[in-house]
Design an enzyme around this catalytic site. Structure first.
Site, PDB file in Angstrom:
ATOM      1  N   GLU A  80       0.833  -1.204   0.000  1.00 13.54           N
ATOM      2  CA  GLU A  80       0.000   0.000   0.000  1.00 13.54           C
ATOM      3  C   GLU A  80       0.869   1.255   0.000  1.00 13.54           C
ATOM      4  OE1 GLU A  80      -2.469  -0.636   3.467  1.00 13.54           O
ATOM      5  OE2 GLU A  80      -3.049  -2.588   2.688  1.00 13.54           O
ATOM      6  N   GLU A 132      -4.843  -6.673   2.728  1.00 12.68           N
ATOM      7  CA  GLU A 132      -3.624  -7.359   3.138  1.00 12.68           C
ATOM      8  C   GLU A 132      -3.644  -8.847   2.816  1.00 12.68           C
ATOM      9  OE1 GLU A 132      -4.883  -4.850   4.832  1.00 12.68           O
ATOM     10  OE2 GLU A 132      -3.212  -3.486   5.201  1.00 12.68           O
ATOM     11  N   PHE A 191       2.249  -1.582   8.787  1.00 14.55           N
ATOM     12  CA  PHE A 191       2.589  -1.696  10.214  1.00 14.55           C
ATOM     13  C   PHE A 191       2.481  -3.179  10.580  1.00 14.55           C
ATOM     14  CE2 PHE A 191       2.440   2.656  12.146  1.00 14.55           C
ATOM     15  CZ  PHE A 191       2.090   3.379  11.026  1.00 14.55           C
ATOM     16  N   ASP A 246       1.454  -4.519  13.141  1.00 19.99           N
ATOM     17  CA  ASP A 246       0.159  -4.796  13.782  1.00 19.99           C
ATOM     18  C   ASP A 246      -0.841  -5.340  12.762  1.00 19.99           C
ATOM     19  OD1 ASP A 246       0.529  -2.620  16.356  1.00 19.99           O
ATOM     20  OD2 ASP A 246       1.537  -2.126  14.498  1.00 19.99           O
ATOM     21  N   PHE A 247      -0.703  -4.917  11.502  1.00 18.01           N
ATOM     22  CA  PHE A 247      -1.671  -5.317  10.473  1.00 18.01           C
ATOM     23  C   PHE A 247      -1.436  -6.756  10.007  1.00 18.01           C
ATOM     24  CE2 PHE A 247      -1.385  -0.649   8.790  1.00 18.01           C
ATOM     25  CZ  PHE A 247      -1.821  -0.177  10.016  1.00 18.01           C
ATOM     26  N   HIS A 259      -0.715   0.496  16.588  1.00 18.33           N
ATOM     27  CA  HIS A 259       0.303   0.845  15.585  1.00 18.33           C
ATOM     28  C   HIS A 259       1.704   0.852  16.183  1.00 18.33           C
ATOM     29  CE1 HIS A 259      -3.082   2.113  13.108  1.00 18.33           C
ATOM     30  NE2 HIS A 259      -2.281   2.404  12.117  1.00 18.33           N
TER      31      HIS A 259
END
Ligand code: TPP
Ligand code: TPP
Ligand code: MG
Ligand code: MG
Lengths: 346, 325, 325, 346
Positions: free
Chosen positions: C29, C60, C83, C85-86, C129
């Site tokens: 992205e 994702e 990130f 976290d994703f 994040h």
């Protein structure tokens, strides 16, 4: 009388034409493929109840026309991706029956060395890029294989088979949008067998046609095909492949069908309304297709010959797989990494 | 007391709690009309009806998202994720949303929900339907993690999980569903966060969880009989909160400790407990801390291969025989 | 040698590998036209064009699924997850698909891909994040896990990751992006799976990763100056494969070991390493194994709170001062 | 002349009618809400550049009409769910500006005690059920809150705000289908500001209208509204809420709008084509709405009074937040569990 004869003549002319666009050789291939799936799966069913196959097993009895129609339309170097219900789609790529039954039985001759089992059948050499047991994952993965084909301009297509229930998971949505915007040569095939495991698909889906009614959300045409008619499937497949190979991007095809058996070996399918199975058994793709071959003038002996040879092949594969020893225990420790090993430390 | 299977205890605990509290609702794939793919929720839909026991589409993010939204606004949802491997498709909702919301909002948000899931191997299901992922959950701050080894614990701990005001992931070991045990009649609620000493010994302390508990017990019997090694067996039961009091005191008593984990080796729960022991009971130990785990490899499906990978009674027996002298 | 920032080293490594190998492609992205939200991929789209450097939707699962499908069929994709976290929204593709496919297929499937992601805290981004999730990756059999602490390591290890035939998750610590260091000119490829001894000492061995490395080094200087404690500092660099040879030999030399982890406590990488040490070097230890970690709590966003949670130079200094006598 | 007068009369009759269906009080509320958002966000912007706000911050300058239109239509006990770009949606629920600015500055008076920050604004007492920083997650969560309302027959609705880019992630799809089949009282509001961070939404989306063109995939109506016109938004909101409260199920609304600032504080928005911002500034919802109030006969002094009081409120909140100390460090260790603590062991 005259009128009737004319109609009949017209009808058979039409049949001849129908036969022409596909051709006898392809039709015989599709008949053979459907039979291979049917007999191999029935054998797997029997072996299960002899406790020679463990774990689980998901049969596609009744859905054979779909894998067969696509199988006949594919080129050898095209890619296919399927699910835990993937005997059919793996078999139509020409994989070894012994390797397949061996894997179901957890034998050394198994195509995955006993590491994968029924839900992960894969034959990369034949373009059968794997069976995926977590709903939805293989849709974006198939898009990735198509991306490779596009990037390297190989002319390959990727076909991804999945069920009606799969249209409600997030990965379906992401894969469809992604394939559409990158115009990837991938064909998504939803085999709508009316059930997501034990739950009628209509109970859990906001639209009537779980795939076709969503095609427009990705700028795609709504396509529905009779999944019990191998010819219809074949024609749709050819159209979608041509489009994909010409740079026209993905297609989403919904094939209506029905599974004769339960969802998996544990399932007696008692949730079905009375008469539903019986109605669908009347539309069993295999006797219908046999009849069509005869109607189109294929000799009974040719048909019979295919039938016998398929049964013989399944018998031989069964014996070979039974005779194979269990996988050597050190197979458990190979193939985590490209170097063949599994070590995470030095 | 009545003899129940592990799977029957699941339905019994849910029914017990749904009877006493209207705000308990239950959702998941094929859990209602079909009674669950493991038949662990049979009878609930019949008793509590369409509004409280609901079949869902294959939409794990929606299942857990809906459970979370409902929990935040006053319901007490129980959500089933059919196989624990599938937590991966909704992991964001678990680890970034459910686990963190109370904290991130300075305590404004409540999250009384339970995620039930079938965990672990032994059924020849292959690498995507056999994982032991209790360490995935332990790793995430903000979720309680429970994994019972017996029907009685299933009933008592699941009831406690449903009453707990915090999110709980409840791992049911799928190879244990058919096992039987005596379960207290009537209302039965246990306490989350207490380990249980199932066997007392002098020579070594075995720490185990879920399917590893009956195996550890059997190995302990054999160690006694065949080697004269007397082992304590502790059923951890809950990874978060972790009953370090019981664990550490049982370790100190024998001075020797072995963990038996079904999760693959790296960053398993045994690593965490080992590190706590190595930090807090270092001077009480007479032997290195030994971990017995599934190797750090995806699980194979063939009988011989899967049996080799998941810690067996004989691997526990052999390892302890070798290490404890 | 040239001085580069950590973020520039990312782009340089990718460019180096894309120049030599047409099968290397890059997707994510905002990575192409915008050069990445952390500006770590600036210039790649300009040099390699639309077909090799591709912006994606917020999908994702599609990003990693596509990377996987392409890797299986002959490309060498690099995928960015903005990130770390994703990773939770595409965890299934990571842990159930990418990590397991080679094994499940008996070695039929290749998986040469890299997942790059910005990891860790310190930027006041809050709990969704800022996570350090290197232990999530370490926990999954079948993925290599790399986390560099310096621009030179970024270049060398990222290049090595791209050439590696196995899937690698490459954790870039977002608070390090602006840091500078000397980086070898021209082609530079390091080796994955080697820890690096950055400082030699006699009294205690500090094991650290990523952002914790510069902090450990600074604490070691202060320990020397203010307490006369001489510390070895080992940069782990790669969690899988894990360089246990270097780690264990450095631990044995001092007999005292402290891990400094940014991941929250439970089942962190330090737990795993602690358990290996407790099993294999038990008799070489003169002191309990001490872990310094972010507490097992979601990360707060306010400066004072975040700074308190992530291990700081002074926490490392204080802890070691107290433990090592 | 006569004709023109008639037209004018007709027009003002129409305006009066328009004014009627919403009413002056509601209109003034919406004007106030838009101004509150505008001024508070501009203040946040300034504080950022004074380094008094750390981390990140996502402004909705230019998009104020959407939150305001919905805000005015909501009942106090309805639920709202929003994103990291959530100052606007939190503010319209009536939350304290001091609590909000305090949180952005990481102060003790912050509404989340300094634990959440800009991306997680929440005020449960006001029905502002949280700001979610991972794309897509809050759509199913909002559906869950609506499920509670349906189950307990409370008549509440849940509203979920998100961006155009969010329509391409899996959770969007799962939430929409789920809400539709359970007929949940939830309203999904896609604020289409043309960009997913720095990438034009049209580059990454298979359809022209990322939300509206997908409504049919969930059996829903395709709804597009001018997101720069608070009245239009308000009317759509009322319709969707009525439907939801009557058991008619979810709605999906796409509001066309534009953000005047970059995606986040770090973004100069240089990817925009020349002239695009300027064109949208002409459609700035706030001056347009002011003009409408005047046209509808609202006295200039009333309008001016609102403007002054909003600025004063923002000023006061700024001072109060500045004066607040940082959060006590032990706040870091509270509120992981319902018991207020964070312990994972005994
Ligand atoms: C993410 C995920 N959720 C649930 C399951 C369990 N499961 C396996 S098959 C299946 C039903 C799939 O239905 P459908 O897509 O219609 O395919 P069919 O089985 O009918 O071929 C479910 C729910 C799974 N494998 N993965
Ligand atoms: C799962 C996930 N992927 C990526 C991001 C990073 N990210 C934050 S905002 C954003 C763009 C969102 O665009 P849109 O939905 O249009 O909302 P807008 O910011 O325009 O309001 C992205 C990609 C994220 N937060 N979560
Ligand atoms: Mg189906
Ligand atoms: Mg946008």
């Amino acid at each position: 009388m005259v009128k009737r004869a004319q109609t009949k003549k017209k009808a058979s002319a039409k049949q001849a034409r129908l036969n022409d666009d596909i051709g006898e050789e392809t039709r015989l291939t599709m008949y053979r493929l459907q039979l291979e799936i049917r007999h191999l799966e029935q054998r797997a069913h029997d072996l299960f109840f002899q406790n020679l196959i463990k774990g689980t097993s998901h049969l596609a009895l009744g859905q054979e026309a779909i894998a067969s129609g696509f199988g006949a339309a594919l080129r050898p170097n095209d890619y296919t991706f399927c699910t835990y219900r993937g005997h059919a789609h793996t078999l139509v790529r020409g994989t070894s029956m012994t390797g397949m039954l061996g894997e179901l039985m957890g034998k050394e001759c198994g195509m995955l060395q006993g590491k994968g089992g029924s839900m992960h059948l894969t034959d990369v050499e034949k373009g059968a890029m794997g069976s995926y047991a977590i709903i939805g994952a293989h849709l974006p993965i198939a898009a990735g294989a198509a991306w490779q084909a596009q990037y390297n301009k190989t002319g390959q297509v990727a076909v991804c088979f999945f069920g009606d229930g799969t249209t409600n998971i997030g990965a379906f949505h992401e894969a469809l949008n992604f394939a559409a915007i990158w115009k990837l040569p991938v064909v998504f095939v939803c085999e709508n067998n009316l059930y997501m495991e034990y739950t009628p698909i209509s109970d859990v889906t906001a639209v009537e046609h779980p795939a076709a009614d969503r095609a427009s959300a990705y700028g795609l045409d709504s396509i529905i095909v009779d999944g019990n008619d191998a010819d219809a499937v074949y024609r749709i497949a050819v159209t979608a492949f041509d489009k994909a190979r010409e740079g026209g991007g993905p297609s989403l095809i919904e094939a209506k069908t029905y599974r004769h058996s339960g969802h998996s070996r544990a399932d007696p399918a008692s949730y079905r309304p009375k008469g539903e199975l019986e109605a669908w058994l009347k539309k069993d793709p295999i006797p219908m297709y046999r009849q069509r071959l005869i109607d189109f003038g294929v000799k009974e002996s040719i048909v019979k010959n295919i039938e016998d040879s398929v049964i013989q092949a399944v018998d031989e594969a069964t014996e070979a797989a039974k005779a194979s020893p269990p996988p050597p225990v050190d197979y458990a420790f190979t193939d985590v990494w490209a170097d063949g090993g599994s070590s995470w430390r030095n | 007391m009545a003899e129940l299977t592990y799977r029957e205890a699941v339905a019994e605990a849910i029914a017990q709690e749904m009877r006493r509290d209207d705000s308990v609702v239950f959702l998941g794939e094929d859990i209602a009309k079909a009674g669950g793919v493991f038949k662990s929720t049979v009878g609930l839909w019949e008793e509590f009806g369409d509004l409280r026991v609901r079949d869902t589409p294959i939409s794990e993010q929606a299942i857990l998202g809906a459970a979370m939204g409902a929990a935040m606004t006053g319901l007490k949802p129980i959500a089933e994720i059919m196989f624990s491997d599938f937590l991966a498709v909704c992991w964001d909702i678990v680890c970034n949303q459910i686990a963190k919301s109370r904290y991130m909002t300075g305590g404004q948000v409540d999250m009384p929900l339970v995620i039930r899931t079938a965990n672990g191997g032994g059924a020849r299901f292959g690498a995507q339907h056999s994982q032991s992922v209790e360490n995935w959950a332990m790793m995430i701050p903000g979720i309680k993690v429970v994994a019972p080894s017996s029907p009685a614990d299933v009933k008592g701990l699941l009831a406690a999980a449903i009453r707990d005001p915090d999110p709980v992931i409840f791992f049911e070991q799928k190879s244990l569903y058919a096992t039987k045990g005596m379960v207290p009649d009537g209302e039965h609620v246990d306490e989350i966060g207490k380990a249980k000493v199932l066997r007392n010994g002098d020579d070594v302390t075995i720490l185990a969880l879920a399917l590893m508990v009956p195996r550890a017990l059997e190995a302990a019997e054999r160690l006694q009989l065949e080697r004269g090694i007397s082992a304590t067996v502790v059923d951890i039961r809950s990874l978060v909160p972790l009953d370090t009091k019981t664990i550490l005191s049982e370790v100190i008593k024998t001075g020797r400790v072995v963990t038996v984990e079904e999760n693959p080796r790296l960053c398993g729960w045994g690593a965490e407990i080992s590190s706590i022991i190595a930090e807090e009971c270092f001077y009480d130990l007479d032997m290195p801390i030994v971990r017995i785990t599934t190797p750090h490899i995806p699980l194979a499906s063939a009988d011989e291969l899967e049996d080799l990978m998941i810690p067996s009674v004989s691997r526990i027996f052999d390892t302890i025989s070798r290490e404890v002298d």
